[in-house]
Design an enzyme around this catalytic site. Sequence first.
Site, mmCIF file in Angstrom:
data_model
loop_
_atom_site.group_PDB
_atom_site.id
_atom_site.type_symbol
_atom_site.label_atom_id
_atom_site.label_comp_id
_atom_site.label_asym_id
_atom_site.label_seq_id
_atom_site.Cartn_x
_atom_site.Cartn_y
_atom_site.Cartn_z
ATOM 1 C CE1 TYR A 1 -4.301 0.665 -0.364
ATOM 2 C CE2 TYR A 1 -4.393 -1.449 0.761
ATOM 3 C CZ TYR A 1 -4.997 -0.472 -0.012
ATOM 4 O OH TYR A 1 -6.275 -0.632 -0.433
ATOM 5 N NE ARG B 1 -5.471 -3.088 -20.568
ATOM 6 C CZ ARG B 1 -5.918 -2.601 -21.717
ATOM 7 N NH1 ARG B 1 -6.785 -1.615 -21.734
ATOM 8 N NH2 ARG B 1 -5.502 -3.088 -22.850
ATOM 9 C CD GLU C 1 -4.736 4.718 0.750
ATOM 10 O OE1 GLU C 1 -4.560 5.051 1.933
ATOM 11 O OE2 GLU C 1 -5.825 4.315 0.313
ATOM 12 C CG ASP D 1 -7.707 12.027 -23.610
ATOM 13 O OD1 ASP D 1 -6.683 11.312 -23.669
ATOM 14 O OD2 ASP D 1 -8.845 11.578 -23.359
ATOM 15 C CB THR E 1 -4.029 5.283 -22.221
ATOM 16 O OG1 THR E 1 -3.585 5.379 -23.585
ATOM 17 C CG2 THR E 1 -5.510 5.593 -22.154
ATOM 18 C CE LYS F 1 -6.571 3.787 -25.463
ATOM 19 N NZ LYS F 1 -7.622 4.823 -25.551
#
Length: 439
Positions: A60, A246, A62, A211, A237, A240
Amino acid sequence: MQDPIADTVLAFLRDADPEAAQIIADEADRQETTIELIASENHVSPAVMHAMGTCLTNKYAEGYPGRRYYGGCEHHDHIERLAQDRAKKLFGCEYANVQPHSGAQANTAAFMAMMQPGDTFASLILKDGGHLSHGMKINFSGTFYKPVHYPLHYDKTHDRFEQIDYDAVRAVCQEHKPKVLMCGYSAYPRVIDFAKFREIADEVGALVMADIAHIAGLVAAGVHPSPFPHAHVVTTTTHKTLRGPRGGLIMTNDEELSKKINRALFPGVQGGPLMHIIGAKAIAFGEALKPEFKVYQEQVVRNARALAEALTNHGYRITSGGTDNHLMLVDLTARHADLTGKDAEAWLEQAGLITNKNGIPDDARSPMITSGLRLGTPATTTRGLIEQDMVQIAQWIDRVLSAGLKGEAELATQAATVRDEVRELCIRHPLANGTPVMG
Ligand SMILES: *Cc1c(COP(=O)(O)O)cnc(C)c1O
């Protein structure tokens, strides 16, 4: 095999969980033996693939490097900083947030950083090439904010037919005074003039959000103009054309905006970051900084042009008259009035050619049927295919679709023949269990 680790992993999984392992092996085989023409997909390198299967997933983390909510984050700080530094170098910007789980999450945080609920933004509508997260009613972007859409040139006689109509962008912005002017698309084959978007945004006091989910790899390699310094915020992203795991990425040159973006993403939108994915992002960005990546992206564009030209020679119409980037929209009705995207996608899949149906600008058919196919060359280029292979692929596409128009028996015969030829080409250009070597 070019990727012995993938074989070892699969053998290990067969012992641990044969049922799941078989499904993964089947998918590896599907990727190995079919031609991937979906414009938003790619095959990652073995290094990127295997970084995702490491112990980084167990933690974790965070918060952000140096400011975490959990102990034991020393190495996670290092890997996240490495990913940030490489992203900044790759795109030439000051601030990078590498934590978005996906492109849509990146857009959500960018919206929250720039707008209040109920604020207006301008974008291209999905049916013209935009994205779900650019203001569709069924998406957060159209629920919590007020989208207005600028059109393309729909006039057939215009020399920029089916391309961005910058006068209309200006008119929409003057009328609605949006807080944010969005550019960057999911199915747009032409160069985006980021400087022009900034000029229009400045006239009405809007922020420019680019974007670049689809074209990020081209931008990183200098094969498409960069949104910097024109855009205030850039989202993308990483999976691609950028050929990473991903995920998503948000960038800016504005310190104030970068703070708002960081807060919006965590704790605003997400919880703990996917640290194994961030490790793989660092590796993918490292690959994209190498000279081979530029060579790869140049070939992606050459292959797209070759495929568009070959399809045109078979009687298909490429919307806007061609492509400048990695993708194209094929108007099937120019070849035959009865051809639909839905049929074409299904028929081509029988032959091992993987595509997706897509509306064309001003499409008379519904999104579930469509008159178009969207084709892209990132994955085939990773596989090592070149222009002459694109000519072959166009011929296969035409053979299958022509047979499909004649009837089921003709389709079955032709699809089986093409399937064998596709398999042969794939064997000559192997992936390594679904993962290629670089370049
Ligand atoms: C693919 C895409 C996204 C979303 O990416 P996900 O990772 O699927 O959430 C956002 N914007 C554009 C323009 C895209 O093409």
